[in-house]
Design a protein around this motif. Structure first.
Motif, PDB file in Angstrom:
ATOM      1  N   ARG A  47       0.816  -1.080  -0.128  1.00 43.24           N
ATOM      2  CA  ARG A  47       0.183   0.073  -0.135  1.00 43.24           C
ATOM      3  C   ARG A  47       0.961   1.276   0.048  1.00 43.24           C
ATOM      4  O   ARG A  47       0.636   2.467  -0.652  1.00 43.24           O
ATOM      5  CB  ARG A  47      -0.960  -0.001   1.236  1.00 43.24           C
ATOM      6  N   ASP A  48       1.952   1.257   0.908  1.00 46.18           N
ATOM      7  CA  ASP A  48       2.917   2.270   0.843  1.00 46.18           C
ATOM      8  C   ASP A  48       3.429   2.557  -0.508  1.00 46.18           C
ATOM      9  O   ASP A  48       3.656   3.745  -0.993  1.00 46.18           O
ATOM     10  CB  ASP A  48       3.785   2.316   1.976  1.00 46.18           C
ATOM     11  N   THR A  49       3.878   1.570  -0.907  1.00 45.60           N
ATOM     12  CA  THR A  49       4.669   1.763  -2.067  1.00 45.60           C
ATOM     13  C   THR A  49       3.661   2.330  -3.157  1.00 45.60           C
ATOM     14  O   THR A  49       4.317   3.525  -3.804  1.00 45.60           O
ATOM     15  CB  THR A  49       4.983   0.198  -2.547  1.00 45.60           C
ATOM     16  N   LEU A  50       2.340   1.926  -3.381  1.00 43.08           N
ATOM     17  CA  LEU A  50       1.610   2.405  -4.494  1.00 43.08           C
ATOM     18  C   LEU A  50       1.225   3.704  -3.998  1.00 43.08           C
ATOM     19  O   LEU A  50       1.293   4.617  -4.951  1.00 43.08           O
ATOM     20  CB  LEU A  50       0.474   1.516  -4.456  1.00 43.08           C
ATOM     21  N   ARG A  51       0.913   4.004  -2.896  1.00 41.46           N
ATOM     22  CA  ARG A  51       0.676   5.374  -2.670  1.00 41.46           C
ATOM     23  C   ARG A  51       1.713   6.408  -2.794  1.00 41.46           C
ATOM     24  O   ARG A  51       1.552   7.620  -3.176  1.00 41.46           O
ATOM     25  CB  ARG A  51      -0.174   5.579  -1.269  1.00 41.46           C
ATOM     26  N   LEU A  52       2.850   6.031  -2.353  1.00 46.96           N
ATOM     27  CA  LEU A  52       4.280   6.887  -2.637  1.00 46.96           C
ATOM     28  C   LEU A  52       4.400   7.135  -4.077  1.00 46.96           C
ATOM     29  O   LEU A  52       4.694   8.175  -4.288  1.00 46.96           O
ATOM     30  CB  LEU A  52       5.221   6.687  -1.862  1.00 46.96           C
ATOM     31  N   GLU A  53       4.147   6.158  -4.979  1.00 46.18           N
ATOM     32  CA  GLU A  53       4.502   6.298  -6.219  1.00 46.18           C
ATOM     33  C   GLU A  53       3.529   7.189  -6.886  1.00 46.18           C
ATOM     34  O   GLU A  53       3.811   8.021  -7.797  1.00 46.18           O
ATOM     35  CB  GLU A  53       4.496   5.022  -7.108  1.00 46.18           C
ATOM     36  N   ALA A  54       2.087   7.305  -6.314  1.00 44.34           N
ATOM     37  CA  ALA A  54       1.328   8.132  -6.642  1.00 44.34           C
ATOM     38  C   ALA A  54       1.365   9.659  -6.116  1.00 44.34           C
ATOM     39  O   ALA A  54       0.630  10.532  -6.599  1.00 44.34           O
ATOM     40  CB  ALA A  54      -0.129   7.659  -6.626  1.00 44.34           C
ATOM     41  N   CYS A  57      -0.756  11.240   0.256  1.00 43.01           N
ATOM     42  CA  CYS A  57      -0.585  11.259   1.739  1.00 43.01           C
ATOM     43  C   CYS A  57      -1.581  10.056   2.456  1.00 43.01           C
ATOM     44  O   CYS A  57      -2.348   9.699   2.330  1.00 43.01           O
ATOM     45  CB  CYS A  57      -1.115  12.356   2.099  1.00 43.01           C
ATOM     46  N   LEU A  58      -0.801   9.749   3.518  1.00 46.70           N
ATOM     47  CA  LEU A  58      -1.405   9.059   4.559  1.00 46.70           C
ATOM     48  C   LEU A  58      -1.463   9.370   5.636  1.00 46.70           C
ATOM     49  O   LEU A  58      -0.700  10.005   6.360  1.00 46.70           O
ATOM     50  CB  LEU A  58      -0.524   7.634   4.918  1.00 46.70           C
ATOM     51  N   TYR A  59      -2.883   9.607   6.258  1.00 50.15           N
ATOM     52  CA  TYR A  59      -3.033  10.432   7.569  1.00 50.15           C
ATOM     53  C   TYR A  59      -2.458   9.666   8.710  1.00 50.15           C
ATOM     54  O   TYR A  59      -2.562   8.644   9.004  1.00 50.15           O
ATOM     55  CB  TYR A  59      -4.750  10.529   7.862  1.00 50.15           C
ATOM     56  N   GLY A  60      -1.666  10.299   9.494  1.00 52.75           N
ATOM     57  CA  GLY A  60      -0.986   9.914  10.727  1.00 52.75           C
ATOM     58  C   GLY A  60       0.540   9.909  10.251  1.00 52.75           C
ATOM     59  O   GLY A  60       1.346   9.940  11.113  1.00 52.75           O
ATOM     60  N   GLU A  65      -3.404  16.686  12.109  1.00 47.94           N
ATOM     61  CA  GLU A  65      -4.205  17.941  12.643  1.00 47.94           C
ATOM     62  C   GLU A  65      -3.262  18.931  12.697  1.00 47.94           C
ATOM     63  O   GLU A  65      -3.756  20.157  12.653  1.00 47.94           O
ATOM     64  CB  GLU A  65      -4.998  17.751  14.105  1.00 47.94           C
ATOM     65  N   THR A  66      -1.957  18.939  12.656  1.00 49.76           N
ATOM     66  CA  THR A  66      -0.998  20.134  12.524  1.00 49.76           C
ATOM     67  C   THR A  66      -0.612  20.766  11.212  1.00 49.76           C
ATOM     68  O   THR A  66      -0.160  21.393  11.108  1.00 49.76           O
ATOM     69  CB  THR A  66       0.201  19.862  13.443  1.00 49.76           C
ATOM     70  N   THR A  67      -1.190  19.813  10.177  1.00 50.10           N
ATOM     71  CA  THR A  67      -0.650  20.243   8.811  1.00 50.10           C
ATOM     72  C   THR A  67      -2.031  21.019   8.095  1.00 50.10           C
ATOM     73  O   THR A  67      -2.996  20.592   8.193  1.00 50.10           O
ATOM     74  CB  THR A  67      -0.758  18.857   7.973  1.00 50.10           C
ATOM     75  N   ASP A  68      -1.529  21.609   7.280  1.00 52.21           N
ATOM     76  CA  ASP A  68      -2.433  22.520   6.492  1.00 52.21           C
ATOM     77  C   ASP A  68      -2.506  22.466   4.940  1.00 52.21           C
ATOM     78  O   ASP A  68      -1.343  21.870   4.540  1.00 52.21           O
ATOM     79  CB  ASP A  68      -2.498  24.273   6.931  1.00 52.21           C
ATOM     80  N   PRO A  69      -3.503  22.547   4.235  1.00 53.60           N
ATOM     81  CA  PRO A  69      -3.510  22.136   2.899  1.00 53.60           C
ATOM     82  C   PRO A  69      -2.552  23.067   2.044  1.00 53.60           C
ATOM     83  O   PRO A  69      -2.058  22.330   1.058  1.00 53.60           O
ATOM     84  CB  PRO A  69      -5.117  22.776   2.560  1.00 53.60           C
ATOM     85  N   ALA A  70      -1.807  24.048   2.529  1.00 54.63           N
ATOM     86  CA  ALA A  70      -1.143  24.688   1.602  1.00 54.63           C
ATOM     87  C   ALA A  70       0.116  24.161   1.862  1.00 54.63           C
ATOM     88  O   ALA A  70       1.066  23.922   0.874  1.00 54.63           O
ATOM     89  CB  ALA A  70      -0.819  26.409   2.194  1.00 54.63           C
ATOM     90  N   GLU A  71       0.820  23.853   3.148  1.00 51.32           N
ATOM     91  CA  GLU A  71       2.023  23.166   3.003  1.00 51.32           C
ATOM     92  C   GLU A  71       1.966  21.954   2.669  1.00 51.32           C
ATOM     93  O   GLU A  71       3.172  21.258   2.165  1.00 51.32           O
ATOM     94  CB  GLU A  71       2.388  23.350   4.721  1.00 51.32           C
ATOM     95  N   ALA A  72       0.960  21.087   2.822  1.00 51.02           N
ATOM     96  CA  ALA A  72       0.809  19.780   2.209  1.00 51.02           C
ATOM     97  C   ALA A  72       0.579  19.494   0.742  1.00 51.02           C
ATOM     98  O   ALA A  72       0.503  18.327   0.233  1.00 51.02           O
ATOM     99  CB  ALA A  72      -0.457  18.898   2.984  1.00 51.02           C
ATOM    100  N   THR A 143       8.395  11.660   6.305  1.00 51.57           N
ATOM    101  CA  THR A 143       7.201  11.241   6.612  1.00 51.57           C
ATOM    102  C   THR A 143       6.798   9.915   6.347  1.00 51.57           C
ATOM    103  O   THR A 143       6.372   9.273   6.980  1.00 51.57           O
ATOM    104  CB  THR A 143       6.051  12.108   6.570  1.00 51.57           C
ATOM    105  N   SER A 144       7.347   9.402   5.209  1.00 44.90           N
ATOM    106  CA  SER A 144       7.244   8.306   4.572  1.00 44.90           C
ATOM    107  C   SER A 144       8.396   7.684   3.699  1.00 44.90           C
ATOM    108  O   SER A 144       8.857   8.836   2.767  1.00 44.90           O
ATOM    109  CB  SER A 144       5.761   8.053   3.843  1.00 44.90           C
ATOM    110  N   GLY A 145       8.783   6.233   3.482  1.00 47.93           N
ATOM    111  CA  GLY A 145       9.649   6.353   2.380  1.00 47.93           C
ATOM    112  C   GLY A 145       9.654   4.567   2.167  1.00 47.93           C
ATOM    113  O   GLY A 145       9.325   3.828   2.874  1.00 47.93           O
TER     114      GLY A 145
END
Length: 181
Positions: A47-54, A57-60, A65-72, A143-145
């Motif tokens: 799952r992580d491989t597919l979503r990172l290739e695409a 983001c994965l919540y968590g 809750e500290t992330t806003d749409p502009a920075e993400a 955050t993910s790799g």
């Protein structure tokens, strides 16, 4: 199976479905699915491989809750009717409206940005790995790799200080106390 819900709302970037069933029927459904010759079980790594290739983001991990749409890089998720109070049917502001809209409208700068990283060598960067600039100062965190079988390189996602967000900016990632470009 009673109360079975099938939706096409997955977050891997691939065609497919998510199936929700009451706990009492989960094993039965799993075994029925596995009885099909084209079905094999895969885990969270796939799952992580597919979503990172695409670039998803994965919540968590990549957003919380500290992330806003502009920075993400997720401004597209704030609907136009939610941005404009006059055209909003409810005429109400969402929680955090002012600071988020200030960033979307570029009245306030973001201090960090979500970026994708491609590693030229070394092991995959894991969540929490430091991202360092040319002067070896920490400029962000992974955050993910994962290893990408499609790209045949290690890829990751993380946040860096805004001045390091330009595509092509060279950084290093610290993995197990070693630096990798």
């Amino acid at each position: 199976i009673p109360d079975c819900r099938i939706t096409r709302c997955g977050y891997t970037g691939e065609d497919g479905v998510e199936i929700s069933v009451p706990k009492a029927f989960a094993e039965e459904l799993f075994n029925k699915l596995l009885s099909h010759k084209d079905v094999i079980p895969v885990g969270l790594g796939a799952r992580d491989t597919l979503r990172l290739e695409a670039g998803l983001c994965l919540y968590g991990n990549d957003i919380d809750e500290t992330t806003d749409p502009a920075e993400a890089g997720l401004v597209w998720t704030v609907g136009k009717s939610r941005r404009n109070i006059e055209s909003n049917p409810l005429g109400t502001k969402f929680v955090g409206y002012e600071p988020i809209m200030d960033k979307i409208n570029k009245k306030t700068a973001t201090t960090r940005k979500r970026v994708g990283l491609i590693a030229s060598k070394g092991p995959p960067a894991r969540p929490g790995s430091d991202i360092l600039g040319a002067d070896n100062q920490v400029v962000g965190k992974v955050t993910s790799g994962v290893f990408s079988p499609f790209l045949r390189v290690n890829i990751s996602m993380g946040y860096v200080q805004s001045k390091f967000m330009k595509s092509g900016t060279e950084v290093n990632v610290q993995v197990r106390n070693k630096l990798y470009p």
